[in-house]
Design a protein around this motif. Structure first.
Motif, PDB file in Angstrom:
ATOM      1  N   VAL A  90       0.758  -1.190   0.083  1.00 32.64           N
ATOM      2  CA  VAL A  90       0.115  -0.073  -0.012  1.00 32.64           C
ATOM      3  C   VAL A  90       0.839   1.211  -0.001  1.00 32.64           C
ATOM      4  N   THR A  91       1.922   1.305   0.981  1.00 36.26           N
ATOM      5  CA  THR A  91       2.730   2.461   1.082  1.00 36.26           C
ATOM      6  C   THR A  91       3.392   2.654  -0.415  1.00 36.26           C
ATOM      7  N   GLU A  92       4.100   1.755  -0.829  1.00 36.44           N
ATOM      8  CA  GLU A  92       4.827   1.679  -2.080  1.00 36.44           C
ATOM      9  C   GLU A  92       3.902   2.282  -3.197  1.00 36.44           C
ATOM     10  N   ASN A  93       2.786   1.758  -3.235  1.00 34.26           N
ATOM     11  CA  ASN A  93       1.780   2.301  -4.459  1.00 34.26           C
ATOM     12  C   ASN A  93       1.383   3.861  -4.243  1.00 34.26           C
ATOM     13  N   ILE A  94       1.265   3.993  -2.989  1.00 29.16           N
ATOM     14  CA  ILE A  94       1.099   5.624  -2.684  1.00 29.16           C
ATOM     15  C   ILE A  94       1.788   6.514  -3.296  1.00 29.16           C
ATOM     16  N   VAL A  95       3.269   6.133  -2.841  1.00 29.93           N
ATOM     17  CA  VAL A  95       4.412   7.078  -3.112  1.00 29.93           C
ATOM     18  C   VAL A  95       4.894   6.942  -4.380  1.00 29.93           C
ATOM     19  N   LEU A  96       4.500   5.851  -5.178  1.00 29.87           N
ATOM     20  CA  LEU A  96       5.034   5.461  -6.338  1.00 29.87           C
ATOM     21  C   LEU A  96       5.154   6.780  -7.320  1.00 29.87           C
ATOM     22  N   GLY A  97       6.224   7.070  -7.736  1.00 29.13           N
ATOM     23  CA  GLY A  97       6.555   8.271  -8.659  1.00 29.13           C
ATOM     24  C   GLY A  97       6.738   9.759  -8.024  1.00 29.13           C
ATOM     25  N   SER A  98       6.483   9.672  -6.664  1.00 22.24           N
ATOM     26  CA  SER A  98       6.890  10.835  -5.992  1.00 22.24           C
ATOM     27  C   SER A  98       7.546  10.337  -4.598  1.00 22.24           C
ATOM     28  N   GLU A  99       8.538   9.413  -4.698  1.00 23.85           N
ATOM     29  CA  GLU A  99       8.979   8.675  -3.493  1.00 23.85           C
ATOM     30  C   GLU A  99      10.009   9.840  -2.778  1.00 23.85           C
ATOM     31  N   PRO A 100       9.766   9.835  -1.401  1.00 21.10           N
ATOM     32  CA  PRO A 100      10.557  10.348  -0.569  1.00 21.10           C
ATOM     33  C   PRO A 100      11.871   9.844  -0.623  1.00 21.10           C
ATOM     34  N   LYS A 101      13.089  10.522  -0.594  1.00 19.72           N
ATOM     35  CA  LYS A 101      14.178  10.149  -0.848  1.00 19.72           C
ATOM     36  C   LYS A 101      15.232  10.497   0.015  1.00 19.72           C
ATOM     37  N   ARG A 102      16.244   9.588   0.463  1.00 17.60           N
ATOM     38  CA  ARG A 102      17.401  10.192   1.296  1.00 17.60           C
ATOM     39  C   ARG A 102      18.606   9.807   0.611  1.00 17.60           C
TER      40      ARG A 102
ATOM     41  N   LYS B 214      10.085   7.312   5.951  1.00 18.75           N
ATOM     42  CA  LYS B 214       9.459   8.357   5.773  1.00 18.75           C
ATOM     43  C   LYS B 214       8.230   8.177   5.053  1.00 18.75           C
ATOM     44  N   ALA B 215       8.076   7.304   4.237  1.00 15.60           N
ATOM     45  CA  ALA B 215       7.083   7.144   3.307  1.00 15.60           C
ATOM     46  C   ALA B 215       5.812   6.473   4.054  1.00 15.60           C
ATOM     47  N   SER B 216       6.238   5.405   5.027  1.00  9.84           N
ATOM     48  CA  SER B 216       5.338   4.670   5.857  1.00  9.84           C
ATOM     49  C   SER B 216       4.763   5.767   6.696  1.00  9.84           C
ATOM     50  N   LYS B 217       5.477   6.585   7.364  1.00 10.47           N
ATOM     51  CA  LYS B 217       4.927   7.476   8.323  1.00 10.47           C
ATOM     52  C   LYS B 217       4.022   8.671   7.640  1.00 10.47           C
ATOM     53  N   ASP B 218       4.454   8.954   6.283  1.00  6.16           N
ATOM     54  CA  ASP B 218       3.640   9.780   5.613  1.00  6.16           C
ATOM     55  C   ASP B 218       2.162   9.004   5.513  1.00  6.16           C
ATOM     56  N   VAL B 219       2.298   8.111   4.951  1.00  9.96           N
ATOM     57  CA  VAL B 219       1.185   7.355   4.673  1.00  9.96           C
ATOM     58  C   VAL B 219      -0.001   7.309   5.816  1.00  9.96           C
ATOM     59  N   GLU B 220       0.974   6.694   6.862  1.00  6.06           N
ATOM     60  CA  GLU B 220       0.020   6.576   8.153  1.00  6.06           C
ATOM     61  C   GLU B 220      -0.500   7.903   8.767  1.00  6.06           C
TER      62      GLU B 220
ATOM     63  N   ASP C 293      -3.971  -0.756   5.424  1.00  4.95           N
ATOM     64  CA  ASP C 293      -2.874  -1.167   6.258  1.00  4.95           C
ATOM     65  C   ASP C 293      -1.720  -1.105   5.165  1.00  4.95           C
ATOM     66  N   PRO C 294      -0.736  -0.149   5.860  1.00  4.92           N
ATOM     67  CA  PRO C 294       0.502   0.378   4.990  1.00  4.92           C
ATOM     68  C   PRO C 294       1.223  -0.816   4.621  1.00  4.92           C
ATOM     69  N   LYS C 295       1.246  -1.765   5.223  1.00  3.52           N
ATOM     70  CA  LYS C 295       2.269  -2.779   4.878  1.00  3.52           C
ATOM     71  C   LYS C 295       1.773  -3.809   4.030  1.00  3.52           C
ATOM     72  N   ALA C 296       0.493  -4.008   3.955  1.00  3.82           N
ATOM     73  CA  ALA C 296      -0.084  -5.062   3.040  1.00  3.82           C
ATOM     74  C   ALA C 296      -0.005  -5.021   1.499  1.00  3.82           C
TER      75      ALA C 296
ATOM     76  N   LYS D  60      -3.544   8.084  -2.699  1.00  7.99           N
ATOM     77  CA  LYS D  60      -2.670   8.511  -3.820  1.00  7.99           C
ATOM     78  C   LYS D  60      -2.734   9.895  -4.162  1.00  7.99           C
ATOM     79  N   THR D  61      -4.065  10.314  -4.386  1.00  9.13           N
ATOM     80  CA  THR D  61      -4.105  11.932  -4.917  1.00  9.13           C
ATOM     81  C   THR D  61      -3.970  12.662  -3.637  1.00  9.13           C
ATOM     82  N   LEU D  62      -4.447  12.338  -2.333  1.00 11.88           N
ATOM     83  CA  LEU D  62      -4.138  13.241  -1.411  1.00 11.88           C
ATOM     84  C   LEU D  62      -2.561  13.488  -1.162  1.00 11.88           C
ATOM     85  N   TYR D  63      -2.004  12.483  -1.160  1.00 13.10           N
ATOM     86  CA  TYR D  63      -0.323  12.469  -0.902  1.00 13.10           C
ATOM     87  C   TYR D  63       0.282  13.396  -1.830  1.00 13.10           C
TER      88      TYR D  63
END
Lengths: 356, 505
Positions: free
Chosen positions: B96-108, B116-122, B133-136, B153-156
């Protein structure tokens, strides 16, 4: 013909004709770039193809195998199959014709000639049935299998013609076809021509008519076209698509076999190794240009035959090399395949029935 | 109130057709605005213009007080416009997390910052009350949750306007209610929502305003509090329509179809139909209700011979038809309206004439020996075109060029004209406009009244409820219960469709 039909037919012609025009244009640019005169070159091309009776006959002779191979590709395509193996099917057809035509003796022509032609069709049909059955029963893609069958046929024919069936002499070739199995040449019928154009051409015209009738006037043709356009709808309509796939491959292969028979029984009168410059593959281009319609295939075959023969004339009467013909053919095929380019350049009024 | 977005006299032409003809549309901040209209009315075109997929020839878009041009979807996203398509655009093996951030992933550095992605999504999911469930992995979660992922995804990406294209088509009635709660929550937080639909009861329930489109034009914008479903339907179709199906009491006769403990696998060889037993009598409509993908399609395919059962028997008029080919079953007088008319029901590049004989092309009078008898075929086609009111220029046009409703009429005409004893109708009105729906419903009722047995499968609960005499509810390949249509309510069916049996409540 009704107005809509005429409109439809004109529409069908638009892309191929547009593609040919664009092809000639691109060709002209290339001729200019290599320092030639496009008008002179095209004039020579035209004279070489249609300049006198003999040249016309030779053009028709060059077109004949393309009619068969183009029909073979088109028919399979109507069933949704891409038969790349026409070349190989033509080879085994040629082999059968060469063997039956030279070694079965003591038969009158009315029996021997049809028997020989039918053996060639059977051989081609059976050769194509192998990928057909594999596709229908096991889902193996026909493109892969027909290509591989081509290689097998090259090896088989090379072995047989250079060894087992070889006639005495320098070049690898089989013994001559008996007169009772020969297709009559034009040069034997009229004294003005020395062309090897033969009655195989008439068989080609008949084949176009038969394939047209089969596809559009019979229930089998209806089923073949259904499978080609929409396999799932065909299944829903109670059509056994596996059976149709095998049938389409067999008919396609039989047409390939006919291409071989015409060369062996009419044009060369023996199987000479390397008799085909790739008629089977040119058939793919012809079918594409002819939009997989028998009439289109006929016209496409004539065009390619004319380009081939005219090209040779152009080669020795101007500075333009014969390779230009290959470029022309390639560019025409490119524009047919990329038909959207042609449609944009030659916009047509589109009637819309979408919103009712 | 100042609108957050207004689209003024938008005109978009395609070769030979004006998809949007001077369309006006405005959206207030924090409202749910329904965009309704039949298929081909121009709703999608308008939204694709807004989302930057099409460029309009005329008209302007004013967003947050400024005139803008949107030349591609990325631009729309940057401006805060998000779209959830009818068919989700998710990557099933990713989480779920990976799908939501896909294309605008937070980077380090160059690395994907997973934490950070998990936290943002939560955070997002908490803020808007969108439980996920962010990990499903997407492939393991329900359709309802997948839809929430699409919205996240749109809200992100910071969407202020969310376009939802037919969002409820894939949900159970209960899930629809949950979904509507989410929409209300979103508007409370200041988001504006454009809701594309053709379900008028949903418009009435959730929307603040509705804009109705017909044939590329806006017919007007109404406040939901001042309108009624009948008025909206009239605006959509341009004439009075019957929203209720009128039918007489059923007079069931002898048993026509009997299904006994039937089981079958789906294409992936997983159990799809599980021990199903059913019967249908003459003059009766049995509806099958269920969320899509619960074995309806496979059940129908087994009954029509397109799929082999693993166990069980099927009898048609007392004769065993289990395992026969579709051709053999057709010869037992079965009329079958398949769920996917483009793939199964029609050969789109065949003419109308060629399509009206699909499946009966080997029978007299259409076949004469090995030949097709075009005189008879054409006569039959003209006859059906007239009798079933198929709107077309002539019988020679490819059916691809016809509207969905007219395509469906061709199938229905073909299948009813073989004088079947059993009609299997799967999603008979999917993607069909209201006018045609009315016609198709009346044809089905008429067939029933002539003593035909009808098996109806539909994802539209309303349709099942209004047409059926009895309703069987299917869940994970099992028939959970069979109700008399008079006793069935949306709530009862909804619970059954979610697999909750009466005795478990």
């Amino acid at each position: 013909m009704r107005k809509e039909d005429i409109y439809k037919n004109i529409k069908e012609l638009l892309v191929p004709v547009g593609a040919i025009a664009l092809g000639l244009l691109v060709g002209a640019i290339i001729i200019l770039m290599i320092g030639g005169n496009p008008i002179e070159a095209y004039k020579a091309l035209f004279i070489g193809a249609f300049g006198d009776k003999n040249k016309i006959a030779n053009t028709l002779a060059r077109s004949t195998p393309l009619i068969f191979s183009g029909l073979a590709v088109a028919f399979a395509f109507r069933c949704g199959l891409f038969n790349i193996g026409v070349e190989g099917q033509m080879f085994v057809g040629a082999l059968a014709a060469a063997y039956v035509g030279a070694n079965v003796t003591g038969l009158p022509k009315v029996i021997h000639l049809p028997l020989t032609v039918i053996s060639a069709m059977l051989a081609g049909g059976l050769w194509a049935a192998v990928p057909g059955v594999l596709k229908a029963k096991r889902g193996v893609h026909e493109v892969i299998n027909t290509i591989m069958m081509n290689f097998i046929s090259y090896a088989l024919i090379a072995f047989l013609v250079t060894d087992v069936l070889r006639a005495p002499g320098q070049t690898p070739r089989t013994v001559g076809i008996l007169p009772s199995a020969q297709l009559a040449r034009l040069s034997e019928l009229v004294n003005w021509s020395n062309s090897r154009l033969n009655t195989g051409f008439l068989i080609g015209l008949a084949a176009c008519a038969v394939i047209y009738y089969l596809l559009w006037k019979t229930t089998v043709g209806y089923e073949v076209r259904s499978v080609g356009l929409s396999p799932m709808a065909a299944e829903y309509g109670g059509i056994n698509s596996n059976q149709k796939i095998i049938l389409a491959m067999v008919i396609s292969g039989a047409l390939g076999g006919l291409a071989g028979a015409e060369r062996i029984l009419g044009f060369d009168r023996a199987l000479i190794l390397g008799f085909s410059p790739g008629f089977g593959f040119e058939g793919i281009a012809v079918a594409l240009l002819g939009r997989n319609h028998p009439v289109g295939v006929l016209l496409g075959a004539l065009l390619f035959g004319a380009l081939s023969n005219g090209g040779a004339w152009m080669n020795f009467s101007t500075d333009v090399p014969v390779d230009l013909i290959v470029v022309l053919q390639a560019v025409i095929i490119f524009f047919v395949a990329a038909d959207q380019i042609v449609r944009r350049l030659f916009p047509k009024k589109k009637k819309d029935w979408g919103v009712v | 109130m100042q609108p957050i977005l207004s689209m003024e006299s938008i005109t978009k032409r395609f070769p030979g057709v004006i998809a949007n003809d001077g369309v006006n549309f405005d959206l207030h901040a924090g409202e749910i605005h329904a965009l309704v209209g039949e298929n081909g009315a121009g709703k999608s075109t308008l939204m694709n213009v807004l989302f930057g997929l099409y460029q309009p020839e005329e008209g302007k878009i004013i967003y947050k007080g400024e005139e803008i041009t949107i030349d591609e979807p990325n631009h729309a996203i940057k401006l805060g416009i998000g779209m959830v398509h009818q068919h989700f655009k998710l990557v099933p093996p990713l989480t779920v997390t990976e799908n939501i951030v896909l294309g605008s992933e937070p980077k380090r550095g160059l690395k994907f910052d997973k934490r950070k992605a998990s936290k943002d999504v939560e955070d997002l999911s908490k803020k808007y009350g969108l439980a996920v469930d962010p990990k499903a992995k997407i492939e393991n979660i329900s359709v309802g949750m997948q839809q929430r992922v699409e919205i996240l995804k749109t809200l992100y990406r910071g969407a202020d306007i969310i376009i939802l294209d037919e969002p409820t088509a894939v949900l159970t009635p209960q899930e629809v209610h949950e979904f509507f709660d989410i929409l209300k929550e979103l508007t409370k937080q200041g988001k504006s929502i454009i809701f594309i639909t053709h379900k008028l009861n949903e418009v009435m329930e959730i929307a603040n305003r509705a804009t109705v489109m017909r044939r590329g034009k806006t017919m007007g914008t109404v406040n939901i509090s001042d309108t009624s479903p009948t008025q909206l339907a009239e605006m959509m179709v341009g004439r009075q329509v019957l929203l209720r199906v009128e039918k007489a009491e059923a007079k069931p006769g002898k048993e026509v179809l009997k299904v006994e403990s039937l089981s079958a696998m789906d294409d992936r060889n997983l159990s799809a139909v599980n021990n199903v037993s059913l019967n249908i009598r003459e003059g009766e409509i049995l509806g099958i209700a269920g969320v899509e993908g619960n074995g309806q399609s496979e059940l129908i395919e087994v009954l029509t011979g397109l799929r082999k059962p693993t166990s069980g028997e099927v009898f048609l008029n007392g004769k065993k038809i289990t395992g026969l080919t579709s051709k053999q079953i057709k010869n037992h007088q079965l009329g079958y309206i398949p769920e996917d008319r483009h793939k199964r029901g029609l050969v789109l590049d065949f003419s109308i004439s060629e399509n009206v004989i699909l499946g009966i092309h080997n029978r007299k009078p259409f076949a004469k020996g090995v030949n097709l008898n075009y005189n008879e075929i054409n006569k039959h086609a003209d006859n059906l075109i007239e009798k079933y009111d198929v709107r077309c220029p002539n019988r020679q046009v490819h059916v691809r060029s016809l509207s969905g409703g007219n395509q469906q009429k061709i199938i229905i005409a073909r299948e009813l004209e073989v004088d079947p004893v059993l009609i299997i109708a799967s999603q008979p009105t999917r993607g069909v406009d209201i006018g045609a729906i009315e016609f198709i419903h009346s044809q089905i009722i008429q067939a029933r009244d002539k003593g035909k047995a009808v098996l109806l499968v539909s994802a539209e609960l309303q349709e099942v409820m209004s047409l059926s005499d009895r309703i069987a509810v299917i869940y994970e390949g099992e028939i959970v219960d069979v109700l008399d249509a008079k006793e069935a309510t949306e709530e009862k069916l909804g619970l059954l469709m979610a697999g909750i049996r009466n005795n478990e409540k």
